[in-house]
Each structure stands twice: as C-alpha cells, then as structure tokens.
Design an enzyme around this catalytic site. Structure first.
Site, PDB file in Angstrom:
ATOM      1  N   GLU A  57       0.815  -1.170  -0.114  1.00 25.58           N
ATOM      2  CA  GLU A  57       0.054   0.014  -0.004  1.00 25.58           C
ATOM      3  C   GLU A  57       0.770   1.213   0.067  1.00 25.58           C
ATOM      4  O   GLU A  57       0.719   2.242  -0.632  1.00 25.58           O
ATOM      5  CB  GLU A  57      -0.784  -0.105   1.237  1.00 25.58           C
ATOM      6  CG  GLU A  57      -1.993  -1.160   1.449  1.00 25.58           C
ATOM      7  CD  GLU A  57      -1.348  -2.269   2.232  1.00 25.58           C
ATOM      8  OE1 GLU A  57      -2.174  -2.886   2.949  1.00 25.58           O
ATOM      9  OE2 GLU A  57       0.026  -2.628   2.193  1.00 25.58           O
ATOM     10  N   CYS A  88      -0.528   1.032   7.356  1.00 30.33           N
ATOM     11  CA  CYS A  88      -0.822   1.296   6.145  1.00 30.33           C
ATOM     12  C   CYS A  88      -2.215   2.145   6.256  1.00 30.33           C
ATOM     13  O   CYS A  88      -2.370   3.064   5.481  1.00 30.33           O
ATOM     14  CB  CYS A  88      -1.144   0.079   5.408  1.00 30.33           C
ATOM     15  SG  CYS A  88       0.586  -0.511   4.913  1.00 30.33           S
TER      16      CYS A  88
END
Length: 151
Positions: A57, A88
């Site tokens: 991510e 994330c």
C-alpha cells in the site's frame, strides 16, 4: 461498481502479490486508481529493500502521489489483496484515499476490521469508504500457500 470492473482491479493487485511471492516477500499487492486509471502499483518489498515500511500500500501510494504531484490522493481508490495494517491505514487516511477495497481479512495484523480499527477512531481526520472481501478466497489462498511452503 460493476463486478467485472472490481474483478479486473483486484486481478491487477493479485498479479502484484504473486510477483512479491516470487521474490520471497509476503504476497500482498496494491494499486491506486483515479478515474479508472491505475496511477500507482505496489508489491510488498520490506525484505528485499531492507525497509520495514515497504508494504504494498505504501509503495502504491508513494507512486500515485509522485504521479499526481500531490500528497493528497483525493478521489482515488486503493485496491489491496490483504486488510491493511495500522501503518498502512494511517497512510490511507493521510493520503485522503476516497475508497479502500481489500480482499482477505487479517485477524492478526489487520487494522481496519480487526485490531485497532483505525478508521473507527474518533480523532481520525479522514475515513475512506471501505469494501472488503473482494477476491478474498484467492487472496487468502495465495497467502496460505506462501506460508505453508515456508514451513
């Protein structure tokens, strides 16, 4: 979103996850999409890059932000094969991602539906729309095979 388009986006993330597995990285892949166009791609690289923040991510968000020339990814979607961790999820909030789509749930390390449930915190400044379970079986099978092969 039509099911065929959702499957197409998740297939892109799954391809990145498979590439990560081929490099002996935990198989997680992510893409950032704006107006139907992929503007960021990421596959886990913490081992290869010696960088604990090199999650799929984060890599995809960094690439998308560089492409747009902006730290705000307003109107962008993030597609990822595994429920994001706390780091994330924080990056997703800071980037102002509009929608988060993820595949497999992560009861141990996830921070969206599990653990700290980052997006439910009252002090959070941005919450994306969240859609889970997209290609969850395939995402989960990829992870289970990766870890079974390592035992």
């Amino acid at each position: 979103m039509p099911l065929t388009k959702a499957r197409e986006m998740m297939n892109e993330a799954l391809d990145l996850a498979r590439a990560a597995a081929a490099r002996s990285e935990v198989p997680v892949g992510a893409i950032v999409v704006k107006d139907g166009v992929i503007i960021g791609r990421g596959a886990n690289r913490p081992v290869d890059s010696h960088d604990p923040t090199a999650h799929a991510e984060i890599i995809a968000i960094r690439e998308a932000a560089a492409k747009l020339g902006n730290d705000r990814l307003t109107g962008c979607d993030l597609w990822v094969t595994l429920e994001p961790c706390a780091m994330c999820a924080g990056a997703i909030a800071h980037a102002r991602i509009a929608r988060l789509y993820y595949g497999a749930e992560d009861p141990k390390g996830g921070a969206v539906a599990h653990g700290p449930r980052i997006f439910e915190q009252s002090t959070l400044h941005h919450r994306p729309e969240i859609y889970s379970g997209i290609a969850a079986d395939e995402s989960s099978a990829l992870l289970k095979k990766f870890f079974a092969d390592r035992r």
